[in-house]
Design a protein around this motif. Structure first.
Motif, PDB file in Angstrom:
ATOM      1  N   THR A 185      57.025  76.709  14.403  1.00 35.19           N
ATOM      2  CA  THR A 185      57.744  75.749  15.010  1.00 35.19           C
ATOM      3  C   THR A 185      57.764  75.396  16.281  1.00 35.19           C
ATOM      4  OG1 THR A 185      59.604  76.845  13.546  1.00 35.19           O
ATOM      5  CG2 THR A 185      60.137  75.796  15.616  1.00 35.19           C
ATOM      6  N   VAL A 186      57.543  74.382  16.706  1.00 36.79           N
ATOM      7  CA  VAL A 186      57.574  73.584  17.790  1.00 36.79           C
ATOM      8  C   VAL A 186      58.063  73.561  18.162  1.00 36.79           C
ATOM      9  CG1 VAL A 186      56.491  72.577  19.491  1.00 36.79           C
ATOM     10  CG2 VAL A 186      55.030  73.356  17.493  1.00 36.79           C
ATOM     11  N   LEU A 187      59.174  74.458  20.123  1.00 37.29           N
ATOM     12  CA  LEU A 187      60.023  73.434  20.379  1.00 37.29           C
ATOM     13  C   LEU A 187      59.831  73.012  21.980  1.00 37.29           C
ATOM     14  CD1 LEU A 187      62.464  76.743  20.349  1.00 37.29           C
ATOM     15  CD2 LEU A 187      62.350  74.572  19.076  1.00 37.29           C
ATOM     16  N   VAL A 188      59.689  71.704  21.948  1.00 34.79           N
ATOM     17  CA  VAL A 188      59.416  71.119  23.407  1.00 34.79           C
ATOM     18  C   VAL A 188      61.118  70.446  23.837  1.00 34.79           C
ATOM     19  CG1 VAL A 188      57.639  70.614  22.858  1.00 34.79           C
ATOM     20  CG2 VAL A 188      59.537  69.273  21.660  1.00 34.79           C
ATOM     21  N   ASN A 189      60.556  70.017  25.607  1.00 34.62           N
ATOM     22  CA  ASN A 189      61.830  69.764  26.111  1.00 34.62           C
ATOM     23  C   ASN A 189      61.708  67.640  25.165  1.00 34.62           C
ATOM     24  OD1 ASN A 189      61.484  71.809  27.880  1.00 34.62           O
ATOM     25  ND2 ASN A 189      59.725  70.648  28.785  1.00 34.62           N
ATOM     26  N   ALA A 190      60.378  67.384  25.318  1.00 39.93           N
ATOM     27  CA  ALA A 190      59.973  65.710  24.605  1.00 39.93           C
ATOM     28  C   ALA A 190      59.092  65.736  24.392  1.00 39.93           C
ATOM     29  CB  ALA A 190      60.462  64.708  26.125  1.00 39.93           C
ATOM     30  N   ALA A 191      59.167  64.847  22.776  1.00 40.43           N
ATOM     31  CA  ALA A 191      57.856  64.406  22.060  1.00 40.43           C
ATOM     32  C   ALA A 191      58.361  63.507  21.920  1.00 40.43           C
ATOM     33  CB  ALA A 191      58.021  65.462  21.137  1.00 40.43           C
ATOM     34  N   GLU A 192      56.771  62.570  20.855  1.00 40.39           N
ATOM     35  CA  GLU A 192      56.776  61.055  20.952  1.00 40.39           C
ATOM     36  C   GLU A 192      55.808  61.204  20.108  1.00 40.39           C
ATOM     37  OE1 GLU A 192      57.373  57.420  22.995  1.00 40.39           O
ATOM     38  OE2 GLU A 192      57.138  58.833  23.628  1.00 40.39           O
ATOM     39  N   ARG A 193      55.471  60.706  19.002  1.00 41.13           N
ATOM     40  CA  ARG A 193      54.794  60.485  17.305  1.00 41.13           C
ATOM     41  C   ARG A 193      54.075  59.607  18.455  1.00 41.13           C
ATOM     42  NH1 ARG A 193      55.399  60.974  11.732  1.00 41.13           N
ATOM     43  NH2 ARG A 193      54.014  59.831  11.576  1.00 41.13           N
ATOM     44  N   GLY A 194      52.383  59.824  18.131  1.00 35.13           N
ATOM     45  CA  GLY A 194      51.217  58.887  18.398  1.00 35.13           C
ATOM     46  C   GLY A 194      51.741  57.397  18.209  1.00 35.13           C
ATOM     47  N   ASP A 195      51.817  57.379  17.015  1.00 33.90           N
ATOM     48  CA  ASP A 195      51.956  56.108  16.036  1.00 33.90           C
ATOM     49  C   ASP A 195      53.608  55.538  15.977  1.00 33.90           C
ATOM     50  OD1 ASP A 195      54.106  57.904  15.077  1.00 33.90           O
ATOM     51  OD2 ASP A 195      53.453  57.453  12.963  1.00 33.90           O
ATOM     52  N   THR A 196      53.877  55.768  17.852  1.00 35.40           N
ATOM     53  CA  THR A 196      55.481  55.368  17.445  1.00 35.40           C
ATOM     54  C   THR A 196      55.295  54.256  18.989  1.00 35.40           C
ATOM     55  OG1 THR A 196      55.954  57.183  18.952  1.00 35.40           O
ATOM     56  CG2 THR A 196      57.078  56.560  16.064  1.00 35.40           C
ATOM     57  N   ILE A 197      54.195  55.178  19.981  1.00 33.02           N
ATOM     58  CA  ILE A 197      53.345  54.723  21.579  1.00 33.02           C
ATOM     59  C   ILE A 197      52.901  53.357  21.575  1.00 33.02           C
ATOM     60  CG2 ILE A 197      52.793  55.315  23.326  1.00 33.02           C
ATOM     61  CD1 ILE A 197      52.853  58.223  22.770  1.00 33.02           C
ATOM     62  N   ASP A 198      53.533  52.403  22.002  1.00 33.78           N
ATOM     63  CA  ASP A 198      53.497  50.732  22.266  1.00 33.78           C
ATOM     64  C   ASP A 198      52.068  51.534  22.897  1.00 33.78           C
ATOM     65  OD1 ASP A 198      52.892  48.092  22.611  1.00 33.78           O
ATOM     66  OD2 ASP A 198      52.862  48.452  24.341  1.00 33.78           O
ATOM     67  N   LEU A 199      50.197  51.289  22.557  1.00 27.82           N
ATOM     68  CA  LEU A 199      49.654  51.537  23.550  1.00 27.82           C
ATOM     69  C   LEU A 199      49.491  50.611  24.867  1.00 27.82           C
ATOM     70  CD1 LEU A 199      46.307  52.668  23.361  1.00 27.82           C
ATOM     71  CD2 LEU A 199      45.639  50.821  22.346  1.00 27.82           C
ATOM     72  N   GLU A 200      49.268  48.921  25.065  1.00 28.64           N
ATOM     73  CA  GLU A 200      49.464  48.280  25.808  1.00 28.64           C
ATOM     74  C   GLU A 200      50.471  49.367  27.469  1.00 28.64           C
ATOM     75  OE1 GLU A 200      46.990  46.463  27.046  1.00 28.64           O
ATOM     76  OE2 GLU A 200      46.076  47.329  24.540  1.00 28.64           O
ATOM     77  N   THR A 201      51.506  49.358  26.961  1.00 25.49           N
ATOM     78  CA  THR A 201      52.561  50.328  27.621  1.00 25.49           C
ATOM     79  C   THR A 201      51.884  51.516  28.566  1.00 25.49           C
ATOM     80  OG1 THR A 201      54.445  49.280  26.436  1.00 25.49           O
ATOM     81  CG2 THR A 201      55.054  50.552  27.876  1.00 25.49           C
ATOM     82  N   ALA A 202      51.265  52.322  27.256  1.00 26.28           N
ATOM     83  CA  ALA A 202      50.721  53.756  27.678  1.00 26.28           C
ATOM     84  C   ALA A 202      49.704  53.354  28.459  1.00 26.28           C
ATOM     85  CB  ALA A 202      50.335  54.249  26.404  1.00 26.28           C
TER      86      ALA A 202
END
Length: 138
Positions: free
Chosen positions: A75-92
């Motif tokens: 169980t991972v409790l985090v402040n924020a998280a985002e799957r890599g496949d939902t992140i736009d590479l150019e924006t990142a």
């Protein structure tokens, strides 16, 4: 044997599925978790968590938190998280470059607060870029 992995942020559940292996960005370094791992509670850095399902790896950018391992449940409790496949590479990539520039600017300013904020933004941008599959060049 598989384990159940959950990644929970305040606003959503980012991951809730079985996995064969997990790699966590703990405060003491990368931490690998396999089935039947000893019970564990650890703090997490801002970084990339990797989850292996069958033969596929999924990257998840974590923005700090805690992980608990017990009875084949992670169980991972985090402040924020985002799957890599939902992140736009150019924006990142753009955000990472901007964060690098902000770190340099903050260092010149002499303001401790500006330096801390820039360093935090840099770690977040780096984690997002790595999770999206980008190469980090420093």
């Amino acid at each position: 044997m598989v384990m159940t992995v959950r990644v929970i942020a305040p606003d959503k559940t980012v991951w809730d599925a079985p996995a064969e292996e997990v790699i966590l960005p703990s405060t003491t370094g990368q931490l690998g978790i396999l089935s039947n791992h000893a019970p564990l509670l650890t703090a997490l850095e801002t970084g990339v968590m990797r989850v292996r399902q069958e033969r596929e790896w999924v990257a998840i950018a974590l923005m700090g938190g805690f992980a608990e391992v017990e009875n084949n449940e992670v169980t991972v409790l985090v402040n924020a998280a985002e799957r890599g496949d939902t992140i736009d590479l150019e924006t990142a990539k753009r955000e990472f470059s901007e964060a690098q520039a902000a770190v340099a600017k903050a260092a010149q300013s002499g303001s401790k607060q500006a330096q801390i904020q820039a360093a935090q933004a840099f770690r977040r941008a780096r984690a997002r870029l790595q999770a999206a599959g980008g190469v980090v060049e420093i």
